[in-house]
Write an enzyme that holds these catalytic residues in place. Structure first.
Site, PDB file in Angstrom:
ATOM      1  N   ASP A   9      57.303 -35.562 -66.966  1.00 51.52           N
ATOM      2  CA  ASP A   9      57.716 -36.816 -67.596  1.00 51.52           C
ATOM      3  C   ASP A   9      58.098 -37.830 -66.523  1.00 51.52           C
ATOM      4  O   ASP A   9      57.243 -38.350 -65.838  1.00 51.52           O
ATOM      5  CB  ASP A   9      58.853 -36.562 -68.583  1.00 51.52           C
ATOM      6  CG  ASP A   9      59.125 -37.755 -69.477  1.00 51.52           C
ATOM      7  OD1 ASP A   9      58.168 -38.478 -69.794  1.00 51.52           O
ATOM      8  OD2 ASP A   9      60.279 -37.976 -69.855  1.00 51.52           O
ATOM      9  N   ARG A  66      56.200 -48.037 -63.909  1.00 52.08           N
ATOM     10  CA  ARG A  66      57.641 -47.797 -64.091  1.00 52.08           C
ATOM     11  C   ARG A  66      58.360 -47.533 -62.770  1.00 52.08           C
ATOM     12  O   ARG A  66      58.856 -46.453 -62.528  1.00 52.08           O
ATOM     13  CB  ARG A  66      57.884 -46.636 -65.054  1.00 52.08           C
ATOM     14  CG  ARG A  66      57.405 -46.885 -66.461  1.00 52.08           C
ATOM     15  CD  ARG A  66      57.894 -45.801 -67.415  1.00 52.08           C
ATOM     16  NE  ARG A  66      57.490 -46.085 -68.790  1.00 52.08           N
ATOM     17  CZ  ARG A  66      57.836 -45.346 -69.839  1.00 52.08           C
ATOM     18  NH1 ARG A  66      58.589 -44.266 -69.653  1.00 52.08           N
ATOM     19  NH2 ARG A  66      57.430 -45.665 -71.054  1.00 52.08           N
TER      20      ARG A  66
END
Length: 470
Positions: free
Chosen positions: A292, A348
């Site tokens: 993740d 990100r």
């Protein structure tokens, strides 16, 4: 006449003697002062900086109870986290700027006196890495933090715990000498490693408050299994680890303290997951290839510094903020400084929601989609970074407003100040440009972007060896 001449000669001699004595006294004082200055520089080139940091940390952290965990219910979190947010962020920024200035002055003094300086301009590293006896004073690291997480003392006030066993066979009753046994203890601990090791965690490593994981001097990998969870606790320092290939785990009983174990649902597979926690410092780690995120901070976490890390080979690198609807993240303050966002990254770096984010003096050499993104009106202060855009002409923009109309995001405060934009990179600012609007997103004085290469040249886990400057 003879008597007058003799008197005149006597007066002249007396004047010459006085002048000679005065010159000698002045010269001796000057030599003494010079020797004193040299001695002080040799003993501690950063003594004034260190004293100021210690004073600042002591004053700001007196109210925290060093033996108590943070609240373990979401209901209690807002009150806890409010104490972690600076009452006067502009004052904090000024204080940190003064510390950086003192560090610069100390280095200048050393150069003028002819002493060798290993200073790089990175105030964290210059605080401790020049000392060849760093291994004899490991806890000095806790006084070197900067940014919003600068008050994270970790296990500074506790004893050392030496990890001797890399296994993780029993996650409910961990064996003494293992990393899991160390991090769940109630007392403050400074955790070090006896030798190089690869730790394959069976379930997420649930940490307790006031812990430092310090891998300097050893090559330590947390890999191929579960990774680190920082949940509803305070004061954690993680330094010097290689964290990679983290996998989802869960649906198991896991111990979180000597007196408690419980059922854990599935974890996402983050390298470092920060959940409802404060005063956290993630420094000089190498992170890659996780299921993740590499560093995720959510659910009211704040007072965090992510510094000197090397991020590679990953899609969604860093998430700061739980969801657009979770407004408790409006208190979040995170400093992202001196990191290298390197090969194989997609997006990100970070992706922000709600709070205040200071992105300063990082090196962005790779991204595929974008570098900095956000939603839900975060304040983003980008200063002194180096952004090198990819060759893809459709991915030149540094920034991305996620699923938001321009009519809305134009009001968000995002600015670029002193950034170096290369290969067609461009940063799309919005909102206010005045510095006053970024007070709560300012945590340290930015260096010129021309220094980024030097400042970030050793980002990631260091190859420290005892008896040598690290």
């Amino acid at each position: 006449m003879a008597s007058s001449s003799q008197k005149l000669i006597s007066v002249c001699v007396a004047v010459l003697v006085v002048l000679a004595l005065t010159a000698m006294i002045f010269r001796n004082s000057e030599i003494s002062l010079s020797r004193k200055l040299k001695t002080e520089v040799i003993q501690s080139s950063n003594s004034s900086t260190m004293a100021a940091i210690r004073k600042l940390k002591t004053e700001e952290f007196q109210s925290l109870n060093s033996s108590t965990m943070a609240a373990t219910r979401l209901d209690g979190e807002p009150q806890q986290q409010q104490h972690a947010v600076a009452d006067d962020p502009d004052m904090v920024a000024d204080e940190v700027a003064k510390l950086v200035q003192m560090s610069e002055q100390n280095r200048t003094a050393r150069r003028k006196l002819g002493f060798f300086s290993c200073g790089t301009g990175n105030p964290i590293d210059d605080c401790w890495r020049c000392d060849r006896n760093w291994h004899k004073n490991r806890k000095r690291l806790a006084d070197c933090g900067i940014g919003f997480g600068r008050n994270a003392i970790g296990g500074r006030d506790g004893r050392f715990y030496i990890v001797t066993d890399p296994t993780d066979e029993d996650v409910v009753n961990p064996k003494p000498g293992t990393l899991r046994h160390a991090v769940i203890q109630e007392e403050p601990l400074w955790i070090v490693f006896k030798r190089d090791m690869v730790i394959e965690l069976k379930q997420e490593l649930i940490m307790n408050s006031f812990k430092t994981i310090d891998a300097r001097g050893s090559n330590v990998h947390i890999a191929n299994g579960a990774c680190i969870t920082i949940q509803f606790i305070t004061n954690v320092i993680i330094h010097g680890l290689h964290i990679h290939d983290c996998k989802p785990t869960g649906n198991a009983m896991v111990r979180s303290s000597p007196s408690h174990f419980g059922w854990r649902t599935m974890a996402d597979g983050d390298a470092v997951s920060i959940f409802g926690s404060s005063h956290i410092w993630i420094d000089h780690n190498s992170l890659s290839h996780c299921a993740d995120g590499l560093v995720d901070a959510v659910m009211g976490s704040t007072a965090i510094t992510v510094s000197n890390n090397h991020f590679t080979h990953h899609n969604e690198v860093m998430l700061l903020g739980h969801s657009d609807s979770y407004t408790k993240d409006k208190l979040m303050q995170v400093t992202i400084a001196y990191n290298h966002f390197g090969e194989g990254l997609v997006q990100r770096m970070p992706r922000c929601r709600h709070g205040y984010f200071h992105v300063v003096n990082n090196d962005y050499t790779h991204w595929e989609m974008y570098a900095i993104g956000g939603s839900a009106e975060p304040t983003i202060n980008s200063q002194g970074n180096r952004y090198a855009a990819p060759m893809d002409r459709f991915a030149k923009e540094v920034t991305k407003r996620v699923e938001t109309d321009a009519s809305e995001w134009k009001k968000w405060n995002w600015r670029s100040e002193g950034d170096l934009l290369l290969n067609g990179a461009f940063f799309r600012p919005s909102g206010a440009g005045a510095s006053a609007s970024y007070g709560r997103a300012s945590s340290l004085a930015a260096k010129p972007s021309s220094m980024v290469d030097t400042i970030t040249s050793t980002a990631g886990a260091l190859g420290c060896r005892k008896g040598r400057p690290c």
